[in-house]
Design a protein around this motif. Structure first.
Motif, mmCIF file in Angstrom:
data_model
loop_
_atom_site.group_PDB
_atom_site.id
_atom_site.type_symbol
_atom_site.label_atom_id
_atom_site.label_comp_id
_atom_site.label_asym_id
_atom_site.label_seq_id
_atom_site.Cartn_x
_atom_site.Cartn_y
_atom_site.Cartn_z
ATOM 1 N N TRP A 204 0.794 -1.221 0.000
ATOM 2 C CA TRP A 204 0.000 0.000 0.000
ATOM 3 C C TRP A 204 0.836 1.286 0.000
ATOM 4 N N TYR B 112 1.674 2.057 -3.559
ATOM 5 C CA TYR B 112 0.487 2.437 -4.337
ATOM 6 C C TYR B 112 -0.004 3.833 -3.941
ATOM 7 N N ALA B 113 0.136 4.177 -2.655
ATOM 8 C CA ALA B 113 -0.292 5.503 -2.210
ATOM 9 C C ALA B 113 0.534 6.599 -2.878
ATOM 10 N N PRO C 274 -0.988 6.546 -7.154
ATOM 11 C CA PRO C 274 -2.375 6.069 -7.164
ATOM 12 C C PRO C 274 -2.847 5.559 -8.523
ATOM 13 N N LEU D 254 -3.026 1.803 -9.280
ATOM 14 C CA LEU D 254 -4.041 0.956 -8.659
ATOM 15 C C LEU D 254 -4.931 0.283 -9.690
#
Length: 275
Positions: free
Chosen positions: A61, A64-65, A68, A71
């Motif tokens: 995560w 991915y943060a 974005p 995703l």
């Protein structure tokens, strides 16, 4: 895996083999009087892929943060196969409990498809392990015309990105790789351009306002030939002994990069730069 001039990532190839075999077994079973479960198989496949993707997002995560857009971008990969397989089995169990007539065809098709998927994955893994190629004994020029012996790059975890300025996926992933180069002083990142001139590469990097370190030119194609590079971008993950440990064909995301780095790199240090 390479097929003549075509290249296909192992994961999608193994999944495709499993789907084809499962559908073939379903069709054969139907000819012998069993109910068709093709629709259920497609639903199970979608559920498995979704869960495998979500498991990867949860695991990585933080990466991915920071990115974005990756995703929902299927081009950069990022799946946890065992999580998807468990989801398929759980969902199949629910279907079998609610529809007893489908139990036998479901068991047969999933067993056959799972076996094909596993065999292709295992074969690819064994082939990869058998071809942990060492760094080649050749030299490439940098953007200033200086000769760099590839063998001198060993000694720390090494990421070699084989790319070209005209390649769309290369252009998209390059900024992320340059940022990773700055954040990971424990890993040496090298950018090997495939067959273009120093002027062309410098113009492109200047236009994109990117300043990656360790940019080399594979003018003759000898480096790409050594690692059997058939598509761009191709990223090679090499251990501290100079042996190839992983290859990623296609665009990387921050999460898929972090996952591959975990296989070759120690815990990153907080400051400093690679030599």
């Amino acid at each position: 895996m390479n097929f003549g001039p075509w290249a296909l990532a192992t994961g999608p190839l193994a999944l495709l083999a499993g789907v084809v075999v499962a559908l073939a077994v379903d069709a054969r079973g139907h000819r012998r009087g069993m109910p068709r479960v093709e629709g259920t198989l497609w639903w199970l496949l979608a559920a498995g892929v979704l869960v495998a993707r979500l498991a990867h997002v949860v695991r990585w995560w933080p990466e991915y943060a920071r990115e974005p857009g990756s995703l929902i971008d299927p081009r950069v990969g990022g799946f946890v196969p065992w999580a998807g397989a468990l989801a398929v089995l759980a969902a199949a169990g629910v279907v079998a409990a609610r529809h007893p007539a489908r139990r036998r065809p479901l068991v047969l098709t999933l067993a056959a498809g799972g076996l094909a998927w596993g065999l292709v994955s295992l074969t690819a893994l064994r082939l990869e392990q058998a071809t942990h190629l060492p760094l080649p004994t050749l030299a490439l020029a940098d953007l200033h015309g200086r000769s760099v012996a590839i063998g001198t790059l060993a000694g720390q975890p090494l990421v070699i990105n084989v790319w070209a300025t005209w390649c769309g996926p290369c252009q998209r992933e390059l900024p992320m790789l340059v940022q990773a180069q700055k954040r990971r002083p424990d890993v040496r990142f090298v950018f090997v351009d495939a067959g273009e001139s120093a002027d062309a590469v410098q113009r492109f990097l200047a236009g994109q306002q990117l300043t990656p370190r360790h940019v080399l030119l594979d003018s003759s194609g000898a480096f790409g030939a050594h690692y059997n590079v058939r598509g761009y971008p191709t990223t090679l993950f090499i251990d501290t002994h100079g042996r190839l440990r992983d290859t990623h064909l296609g665009e990387l995301s921050a999460a898929t990069l972090a996952e591959s780095l975990q296989r070759i790199a120690a815990t990153p240090t907080a400051t400093g730069e690679s030599p």
